[in-house]
Design an enzyme around this catalytic site. Structure first.
Site, PDB file in Angstrom:
ATOM      1  N   ASN A 201      -1.866   1.384 -10.622  1.00 39.50           N
ATOM      2  CA  ASN A 201      -2.185   2.696 -10.048  1.00 39.50           C
ATOM      3  C   ASN A 201      -3.706   2.885 -10.102  1.00 39.50           C
ATOM      4  O   ASN A 201      -4.261   3.058 -11.175  1.00 39.50           O
ATOM      5  CB  ASN A 201      -1.456   3.779 -10.857  1.00 39.50           C
ATOM      6  CG  ASN A 201      -1.749   5.185 -10.361  1.00 39.50           C
ATOM      7  OD1 ASN A 201      -2.678   5.400  -9.571  1.00 39.50           O
ATOM      8  ND2 ASN A 201      -0.977   6.146 -10.831  1.00 39.50           N
TER       9      ASN A 201
ATOM     10  N   HIS B 157       0.630   6.511  -1.914  1.00 37.76           N
ATOM     11  CA  HIS B 157      -0.119   6.274  -3.151  1.00 37.76           C
ATOM     12  C   HIS B 157       0.721   5.343  -4.033  1.00 37.76           C
ATOM     13  O   HIS B 157       1.941   5.468  -4.115  1.00 37.76           O
ATOM     14  CB  HIS B 157      -0.383   7.593  -3.873  1.00 37.76           C
ATOM     15  CG  HIS B 157      -0.830   7.396  -5.279  1.00 37.76           C
ATOM     16  ND1 HIS B 157      -1.912   6.603  -5.587  1.00 37.76           N
ATOM     17  CD2 HIS B 157      -0.312   7.825  -6.469  1.00 37.76           C
ATOM     18  CE1 HIS B 157      -2.050   6.577  -6.903  1.00 37.76           C
ATOM     19  NE2 HIS B 157      -1.092   7.302  -7.459  1.00 37.76           N
TER      20      HIS B 157
ATOM     21  N   CYS C 156      -4.704  11.466  -7.883  1.00 34.85           N
ATOM     22  CA  CYS C 156      -4.106  10.457  -6.990  1.00 34.85           C
ATOM     23  C   CYS C 156      -3.988  10.950  -5.552  1.00 34.85           C
ATOM     24  O   CYS C 156      -3.825  10.156  -4.633  1.00 34.85           O
ATOM     25  CB  CYS C 156      -2.738  10.045  -7.512  1.00 34.85           C
ATOM     26  SG  CYS C 156      -2.836   9.344  -9.149  1.00 34.85           S
TER      27      CYS C 156
END
Ligand code: ACO
Length: 332
Positions: A289, A259, A116
Protein backbone atom coordinates in the site's frame (compact mmCIF):
# COMPACT_ATOMS: atom_id res chain seq x y z
CA UNK A 1 -24.64 13.99 -13.29
CA UNK A 2 -22.00 16.78 -13.16
CA UNK A 3 -20.81 18.50 -16.33
CA UNK A 4 -17.81 16.68 -17.89
CA UNK A 5 -14.50 18.50 -17.39
CA UNK A 6 -12.24 18.50 -20.45
CA UNK A 7 -8.89 17.15 -19.26
CA UNK A 8 -6.37 14.68 -20.59
CA UNK A 9 -3.22 13.06 -19.30
CA UNK A 10 -0.39 14.53 -21.38
CA UNK A 11 2.33 12.54 -19.66
CA UNK A 12 3.09 10.29 -16.73
CA UNK A 13 6.08 8.84 -14.90
CA UNK A 14 6.94 6.89 -11.78
CA UNK A 15 9.78 6.43 -9.31
CA UNK A 16 10.27 3.49 -6.99
CA UNK A 17 13.08 2.97 -4.52
CA UNK A 18 15.38 0.09 -5.41
CA UNK A 19 15.36 -1.48 -1.93
CA UNK A 20 12.91 -4.41 -1.72
CA UNK A 21 11.44 -5.84 1.50
CA UNK A 22 9.92 -9.25 0.81
CA UNK A 23 7.66 -11.12 3.24
CA UNK A 24 10.60 -13.15 4.51
CA UNK A 25 12.08 -9.92 5.90
CA UNK A 26 9.14 -9.77 8.34
CA UNK A 27 9.02 -13.52 9.00
CA UNK A 28 12.66 -13.28 10.17
CA UNK A 29 11.88 -10.49 12.64
CA UNK A 30 8.24 -10.79 13.79
CA UNK A 31 5.60 -13.35 14.73
CA UNK A 32 4.13 -13.65 11.22
CA UNK A 33 4.20 -15.93 8.19
CA UNK A 34 4.46 -15.44 4.45
CA UNK A 35 1.16 -17.31 4.13
CA UNK A 36 -0.67 -14.93 6.53
CA UNK A 37 0.57 -11.86 4.70
CA UNK A 38 -0.28 -13.23 1.24
CA UNK A 39 -3.70 -14.52 2.22
CA UNK A 40 -4.81 -11.47 4.24
CA UNK A 41 -3.34 -8.76 2.02
CA UNK A 42 -2.09 -10.17 -1.31
CA UNK A 43 1.30 -8.51 -0.76
CA UNK A 44 4.51 -10.35 -1.71
CA UNK A 45 6.98 -7.48 -1.44
CA UNK A 46 7.21 -3.70 -1.13
CA UNK A 47 9.80 -1.00 -1.88
CA UNK A 48 11.32 1.24 0.79
CA UNK A 49 13.62 4.24 0.60
CA UNK A 50 17.32 4.16 1.52
CA UNK A 51 19.24 6.97 3.23
CA UNK A 52 19.32 10.01 0.95
CA UNK A 53 15.93 9.22 -0.58
CA UNK A 54 12.75 10.99 0.56
CA UNK A 55 9.27 11.90 -0.59
CA UNK A 56 10.58 14.89 -2.57
CA UNK A 57 13.37 12.93 -4.30
CA UNK A 58 10.88 10.28 -5.44
CA UNK A 59 8.33 12.92 -6.43
CA UNK A 60 10.92 14.85 -8.44
CA UNK A 61 12.13 11.74 -10.26
CA UNK A 62 8.53 10.82 -11.14
CA UNK A 63 7.88 14.42 -12.28
CA UNK A 64 10.95 14.44 -14.55
CA UNK A 65 9.78 11.23 -16.19
CA UNK A 66 6.27 12.63 -16.66
CA UNK A 67 7.70 15.78 -18.28
CA UNK A 68 9.83 13.67 -20.60
CA UNK A 69 6.84 11.49 -21.46
CA UNK A 70 4.76 14.61 -22.22
CA UNK A 71 7.64 16.17 -24.18
CA UNK A 72 7.36 19.21 -21.93
CA UNK A 73 9.77 21.25 -19.80
CA UNK A 74 9.18 22.72 -16.32
CA UNK A 75 8.40 26.03 -18.08
CA UNK A 76 5.24 24.41 -19.49
CA UNK A 77 3.78 23.75 -16.03
CA UNK A 78 1.23 26.15 -14.54
CA UNK A 79 0.92 24.47 -11.14
CA UNK A 80 2.39 21.69 -8.99
CA UNK A 81 0.24 19.66 -6.58
CA UNK A 82 1.68 16.87 -4.44
CA UNK A 83 -0.75 14.48 -2.76
CA UNK A 84 1.02 13.07 0.28
CA UNK A 85 0.71 12.27 3.98
CA UNK A 86 4.46 11.78 4.33
CA UNK A 87 5.71 15.23 3.33
CA UNK A 88 9.37 16.20 3.09
CA UNK A 89 8.92 18.13 6.36
CA UNK A 90 6.07 19.94 8.17
CA UNK A 91 6.76 22.96 5.99
CA UNK A 92 7.51 24.14 3.34
CA UNK A 93 5.36 21.88 1.21
CA UNK A 94 6.83 18.96 -0.71
CA UNK A 95 5.52 20.66 -3.86
CA UNK A 96 7.93 23.56 -3.21
CA UNK A 97 10.83 21.10 -2.93
CA UNK A 98 9.79 19.63 -6.29
CA UNK A 99 9.53 23.11 -7.80
CA UNK A 100 13.03 23.93 -6.55
CA UNK A 101 14.46 20.71 -8.00
CA UNK A 102 12.72 21.07 -11.38
CA UNK A 103 13.41 24.77 -11.78
CA UNK A 104 11.21 26.78 -14.11
CA UNK A 105 9.25 29.96 -13.47
CA UNK A 106 7.31 30.59 -10.23
CA UNK A 107 3.98 28.76 -10.27
CA UNK A 108 1.49 27.82 -7.54
CA UNK A 109 2.79 24.77 -5.66
CA UNK A 110 1.08 23.08 -2.73
CA UNK A 111 0.47 19.76 -0.98
CA UNK A 112 -2.85 18.05 -0.50
CA UNK A 113 -3.42 15.56 2.33
CA UNK A 114 -6.21 13.02 1.90
CA UNK A 115 -4.19 9.88 2.67
CA UNK A 116 -4.94 6.98 0.30
CA UNK A 117 -7.64 9.06 -1.43
CA UNK A 118 -5.12 11.87 -2.02
CA UNK A 119 -4.55 11.26 -5.72
CA UNK A 120 -8.29 11.28 -6.51
CA UNK A 121 -8.76 14.44 -4.41
CA UNK A 122 -5.86 15.99 -6.34
CA UNK A 123 -7.24 14.83 -9.69
CA UNK A 124 -10.62 16.40 -9.00
CA UNK A 125 -9.04 19.63 -7.68
CA UNK A 126 -6.74 19.92 -10.71
CA UNK A 127 -9.55 19.16 -13.16
CA UNK A 128 -11.67 22.00 -11.75
CA UNK A 129 -8.68 24.36 -11.89
CA UNK A 130 -8.23 23.46 -15.57
CA UNK A 131 -11.83 24.36 -16.50
CA UNK A 132 -12.43 26.39 -19.63
CA UNK A 133 -11.45 30.02 -19.12
CA UNK A 134 -8.92 29.21 -16.41
CA UNK A 135 -5.38 30.66 -16.71
CA UNK A 136 -3.99 27.18 -15.95
CA UNK A 137 -3.43 24.78 -18.84
CA UNK A 138 -1.04 22.12 -17.50
CA UNK A 139 -0.95 20.90 -13.91
CA UNK A 140 1.68 18.51 -12.56
CA UNK A 141 -0.08 16.22 -10.07
CA UNK A 142 2.09 13.84 -8.07
CA UNK A 143 1.14 11.12 -5.58
CA UNK A 144 4.26 10.55 -3.46
CA UNK A 145 4.77 8.69 -0.22
CA UNK A 146 7.50 7.32 2.01
CA UNK A 147 5.21 5.31 4.27
CA UNK A 148 8.26 3.48 5.63
CA UNK A 149 9.14 6.71 7.51
CA UNK A 150 5.94 6.50 9.60
CA UNK A 151 5.65 2.71 9.82
CA UNK A 152 6.27 0.93 13.12
CA UNK A 153 8.36 -2.08 12.15
CA UNK A 154 7.54 -3.65 15.53
CA UNK A 155 3.78 -3.63 14.80
CA UNK A 156 3.07 -6.72 12.69
CA UNK A 157 -0.49 -5.64 11.87
CA UNK A 158 0.61 -2.51 9.97
CA UNK A 159 4.27 -2.87 8.96
CA UNK A 160 3.58 -5.63 6.44
CA UNK A 161 1.18 -3.37 4.54
CA UNK A 162 3.00 -0.24 3.50
CA UNK A 163 5.54 0.66 0.83
CA UNK A 164 7.15 3.73 -0.73
CA UNK A 165 6.84 5.20 -4.22
CA UNK A 166 5.76 8.14 -6.33
CA UNK A 167 4.05 8.70 -9.64
CA UNK A 168 3.19 11.86 -11.53
CA UNK A 169 0.73 12.84 -14.22
CA UNK A 170 0.54 16.05 -16.21
CA UNK A 171 -3.09 17.01 -16.60
CA UNK A 172 -3.89 19.35 -19.47
CA UNK A 173 -7.07 21.17 -20.35
CA UNK A 174 -8.77 20.23 -23.59
CA UNK A 175 -11.92 21.70 -25.17
CA UNK A 176 -13.00 18.36 -26.69
CA UNK A 177 -14.88 16.67 -23.82
CA UNK A 178 -16.11 13.93 -26.17
CA UNK A 179 -12.52 12.60 -26.39
CA UNK A 180 -10.92 13.23 -23.00
CA UNK A 181 -12.80 14.17 -19.84
CA UNK A 182 -13.43 13.67 -16.18
CA UNK A 183 -17.02 12.47 -16.56
CA UNK A 184 -18.02 11.95 -12.97
CA UNK A 185 -16.41 12.33 -9.57
CA UNK A 186 -17.25 12.10 -5.91
CA UNK A 187 -14.90 12.96 -3.06
CA UNK A 188 -16.02 12.85 0.55
CA UNK A 189 -14.74 12.65 4.12
CA UNK A 190 -16.16 11.54 7.44
CA UNK A 191 -14.11 13.02 10.30
CA UNK A 192 -15.90 10.91 12.89
CA UNK A 193 -13.61 8.04 11.86
CA UNK A 194 -10.36 9.96 12.15
CA UNK A 195 -8.97 8.05 15.13
CA UNK A 196 -9.28 4.71 13.29
CA UNK A 197 -6.21 5.43 11.21
CA UNK A 198 -3.74 8.13 12.21
CA UNK A 199 -0.24 9.17 13.21
CA UNK A 200 -1.06 10.68 16.63
CA UNK A 201 2.08 12.77 17.31
CA UNK A 202 4.31 15.25 15.51
CA UNK A 203 1.68 17.88 14.79
CA UNK A 204 0.35 20.80 16.85
CA UNK A 205 -1.91 18.62 18.98
CA UNK A 206 0.90 16.42 20.25
CA UNK A 207 4.31 17.85 19.33
CA UNK A 208 7.37 15.63 19.42
CA UNK A 209 8.65 14.92 22.93
CA UNK A 210 10.51 12.15 24.71
CA UNK A 211 7.12 10.73 25.74
CA UNK A 212 5.77 10.64 22.18
CA UNK A 213 8.92 8.90 21.00
CA UNK A 214 8.95 6.41 23.90
CA UNK A 215 5.30 5.58 23.21
CA UNK A 216 5.92 5.21 19.45
CA UNK A 217 3.25 7.82 18.65
CA UNK A 218 4.97 9.02 15.47
CA UNK A 219 3.95 5.84 13.71
CA UNK A 220 0.74 4.78 11.94
CA UNK A 221 -1.90 3.43 14.32
CA UNK A 222 -4.71 1.57 12.63
CA UNK A 223 -7.82 -0.30 13.73
CA UNK A 224 -7.35 -2.64 10.79
CA UNK A 225 -10.50 -4.70 10.99
CA UNK A 226 -12.81 -1.66 11.35
CA UNK A 227 -11.04 0.19 8.55
CA UNK A 228 -11.28 -2.91 6.38
CA UNK A 229 -15.06 -3.22 6.86
CA UNK A 230 -15.61 0.47 6.10
CA UNK A 231 -13.30 0.36 3.08
CA UNK A 232 -15.31 -2.50 1.55
CA UNK A 233 -18.65 -0.77 2.31
CA UNK A 234 -17.62 2.64 0.96
CA UNK A 235 -15.96 1.19 -2.15
CA UNK A 236 -19.12 -0.68 -3.06
CA UNK A 237 -21.31 2.40 -2.45
CA UNK A 238 -18.97 4.53 -4.54
CA UNK A 239 -19.01 2.07 -7.42
CA UNK A 240 -22.80 1.75 -7.38
CA UNK A 241 -23.47 5.50 -7.18
CA UNK A 242 -20.81 6.42 -9.75
CA UNK A 243 -22.14 3.97 -12.33
CA UNK A 244 -25.79 4.88 -11.66
CA UNK A 245 -25.23 8.65 -11.77
CA UNK A 246 -22.99 8.45 -14.84
CA UNK A 247 -25.36 6.06 -16.63
CA UNK A 248 -22.53 3.63 -17.25
CA UNK A 249 -22.62 -0.18 -17.17
CA UNK A 250 -19.68 -2.15 -15.69
CA UNK A 251 -19.07 -3.61 -19.14
CA UNK A 252 -18.41 -0.13 -20.53
CA UNK A 253 -15.39 0.28 -18.23
CA UNK A 254 -12.12 -0.70 -19.87
CA UNK A 255 -10.19 -0.80 -16.60
CA UNK A 256 -10.74 -0.09 -12.91
CA UNK A 257 -7.64 1.28 -11.17
CA UNK A 258 -8.39 1.05 -7.45
CA UNK A 259 -6.22 2.22 -4.58
CA UNK A 260 -4.06 -0.75 -3.58
CA UNK A 261 -4.86 -1.26 0.10
CA UNK A 262 -5.64 -4.95 0.30
CA UNK A 263 -6.25 -7.52 -2.43
CA UNK A 264 -9.40 -8.71 -0.67
CA UNK A 265 -10.87 -5.17 -0.68
CA UNK A 266 -10.09 -4.91 -4.42
CA UNK A 267 -11.59 -8.35 -5.02
CA UNK A 268 -14.88 -7.35 -3.36
CA UNK A 269 -15.09 -4.35 -5.73
CA UNK A 270 -14.34 -6.56 -8.75
CA UNK A 271 -17.07 -9.00 -7.76
CA UNK A 272 -19.59 -6.17 -7.31
CA UNK A 273 -18.82 -5.02 -10.85
CA UNK A 274 -18.89 -8.57 -12.19
CA UNK A 275 -15.71 -7.88 -14.15
CA UNK A 276 -13.01 -10.46 -15.00
CA UNK A 277 -9.67 -10.06 -13.14
CA UNK A 278 -7.95 -8.55 -16.18
CA UNK A 279 -10.29 -5.52 -16.06
CA UNK A 280 -9.24 -4.55 -12.52
CA UNK A 281 -5.64 -3.40 -12.13
CA UNK A 282 -3.52 -4.63 -9.21
CA UNK A 283 0.12 -4.12 -8.34
CA UNK A 284 -0.19 -4.45 -4.56
CA UNK A 285 1.69 -7.76 -4.89
CA UNK A 286 4.95 -5.91 -5.64
CA UNK A 287 4.53 -2.52 -3.97
CA UNK A 288 2.17 -2.97 -0.99
CA UNK A 289 0.00 0.00 0.00
CA UNK A 290 1.74 3.16 -1.22
CA UNK A 291 -1.13 5.44 -0.12
CA UNK A 292 -1.54 8.44 -2.50
CA UNK A 293 1.01 6.98 -4.94
CA UNK A 294 -0.80 3.72 -5.69
CA UNK A 295 -3.34 4.96 -8.28
CA UNK A 296 -0.87 7.06 -10.35
CA UNK A 297 1.59 4.16 -10.21
CA UNK A 298 -1.16 2.08 -11.79
CA UNK A 299 -2.01 4.75 -14.38
CA UNK A 300 1.63 5.10 -15.43
CA UNK A 301 2.22 1.36 -15.62
CA UNK A 302 -0.96 0.87 -17.69
CA UNK A 303 -0.12 3.72 -20.08
CA UNK A 304 3.38 2.27 -20.55
CA UNK A 305 2.21 -1.27 -21.24
CA UNK A 306 -0.70 -0.17 -23.45
CA UNK A 307 -3.24 -1.58 -21.02
CA UNK A 308 -5.08 1.73 -21.23
CA UNK A 309 -5.30 3.77 -24.39
CA UNK A 310 -6.85 6.98 -25.67
CA UNK A 311 -10.62 7.03 -25.33
CA UNK A 312 -10.86 4.22 -22.74
CA UNK A 313 -13.31 4.60 -19.88
CA UNK A 314 -11.39 4.25 -16.60
CA UNK A 315 -12.73 4.14 -13.05
CA UNK A 316 -10.51 5.22 -10.14
CA UNK A 317 -11.66 4.45 -6.62
CA UNK A 318 -10.01 4.90 -3.20
CA UNK A 319 -10.61 4.87 0.54
CA UNK A 320 -8.24 6.04 3.26
CA UNK A 321 -7.52 7.84 6.50
CA UNK A 322 -9.68 10.82 7.43
CA UNK A 323 -11.75 8.88 6.76
CA UNK A 324 -11.74 9.93 3.10
CA UNK A 325 -12.94 8.31 -0.09
CA UNK A 326 -13.37 9.15 -3.71
CA UNK A 327 -14.10 7.99 -7.22
CA UNK A 328 -13.34 9.40 -10.65
CA UNK A 329 -14.70 8.19 -13.97
CA UNK A 330 -12.48 9.28 -16.86
CA UNK A 331 -12.48 9.14 -20.61
CA UNK A 332 -8.70 8.92 -20.68
N1 ACO B 1 0.87 -11.93 11.02
C1 ACO B 1 0.15 -12.82 11.72
N2 ACO B 1 -0.93 -12.49 12.41
C2 ACO B 1 -1.30 -11.20 12.42
C3 ACO B 1 -0.59 -10.21 11.71
C4 ACO B 1 0.55 -10.62 10.99
N3 ACO B 1 1.29 -9.76 10.28
N4 ACO B 1 -1.21 -9.02 11.91
C5 ACO B 1 -2.26 -9.24 12.69
N5 ACO B 1 -2.32 -10.56 13.01
C6 ACO B 1 -3.30 -11.25 13.85
C7 ACO B 1 -4.04 -10.32 14.77
O1 ACO B 1 -3.31 -10.12 15.97
C8 ACO B 1 -5.32 -11.09 15.03
O2 ACO B 1 -5.06 -12.08 15.98
P1 ACO B 1 -6.20 -12.48 17.07
O3 ACO B 1 -7.36 -12.98 16.25
O4 ACO B 1 -5.53 -13.51 17.88
O5 ACO B 1 -6.53 -11.20 17.79
C9 ACO B 1 -5.56 -11.81 13.69
O6 ACO B 1 -4.31 -11.79 12.99
C10 ACO B 1 -6.60 -11.12 12.83
O7 ACO B 1 -6.32 -9.70 12.84
P2 ACO B 1 -7.18 -8.69 12.01
O8 ACO B 1 -6.66 -7.31 12.18
O9 ACO B 1 -8.65 -8.92 12.27
O10 ACO B 1 -6.85 -9.20 10.55
P3 ACO B 1 -7.53 -8.82 9.21
O11 ACO B 1 -8.00 -10.01 8.51
O12 ACO B 1 -8.50 -7.69 9.37
O13 ACO B 1 -6.29 -8.25 8.36
C11 ACO B 1 -5.36 -6.12 7.76
C12 ACO B 1 -5.53 -7.16 8.86
C13 ACO B 1 -4.61 -6.75 6.62
C14 ACO B 1 -4.58 -4.95 8.32
C15 ACO B 1 -6.75 -5.63 7.29
O14 ACO B 1 -7.53 -5.32 8.41
C16 ACO B 1 -6.73 -4.46 6.36
O15 ACO B 1 -6.30 -4.55 5.25
N6 ACO B 1 -7.32 -3.31 6.80
C17 ACO B 1 -7.57 -2.16 5.94
C18 ACO B 1 -6.33 -1.39 5.57
C19 ACO B 1 -6.75 -0.19 4.74
O16 ACO B 1 -7.51 -0.27 3.81
N7 ACO B 1 -6.30 0.99 5.14
C20 ACO B 1 -6.77 2.21 4.47
C21 ACO B 1 -5.79 2.82 3.64
S1 ACO B 1 -4.27 3.19 4.49
C22 ACO B 1 -4.14 4.92 4.58
O17 ACO B 1 -5.05 5.66 4.36
C23 ACO B 1 -2.83 5.45 5.09
Amino acid sequence: MPEPLGIRISGSGRALPSRVLNNQHFVDRLDTTDEWIRERTGILERRVVSPGESTATLATEAARRALENAKMTPADLDMIIVATITPECLFPSTACFVQQALGGPPVPAFDLAAACSGFIYGFVTASHLLREGSPYKNILLIGAETMSRITDYEDRSTCILFGDGAAAVILSSTPDVSRHALLHHRIEAEGSGLSMLAVPAGGSKLPASKMTIDERLHYVKMQGREVYKLAVKRNLELIDSTLAEAGVKPDDIALVIPHQSNLRIIESARQRLGLPPDRVFTNIQKYGNTSAASIPLGIDECRETGRIKDGDLILLVAFGAGLTWGSALLRI
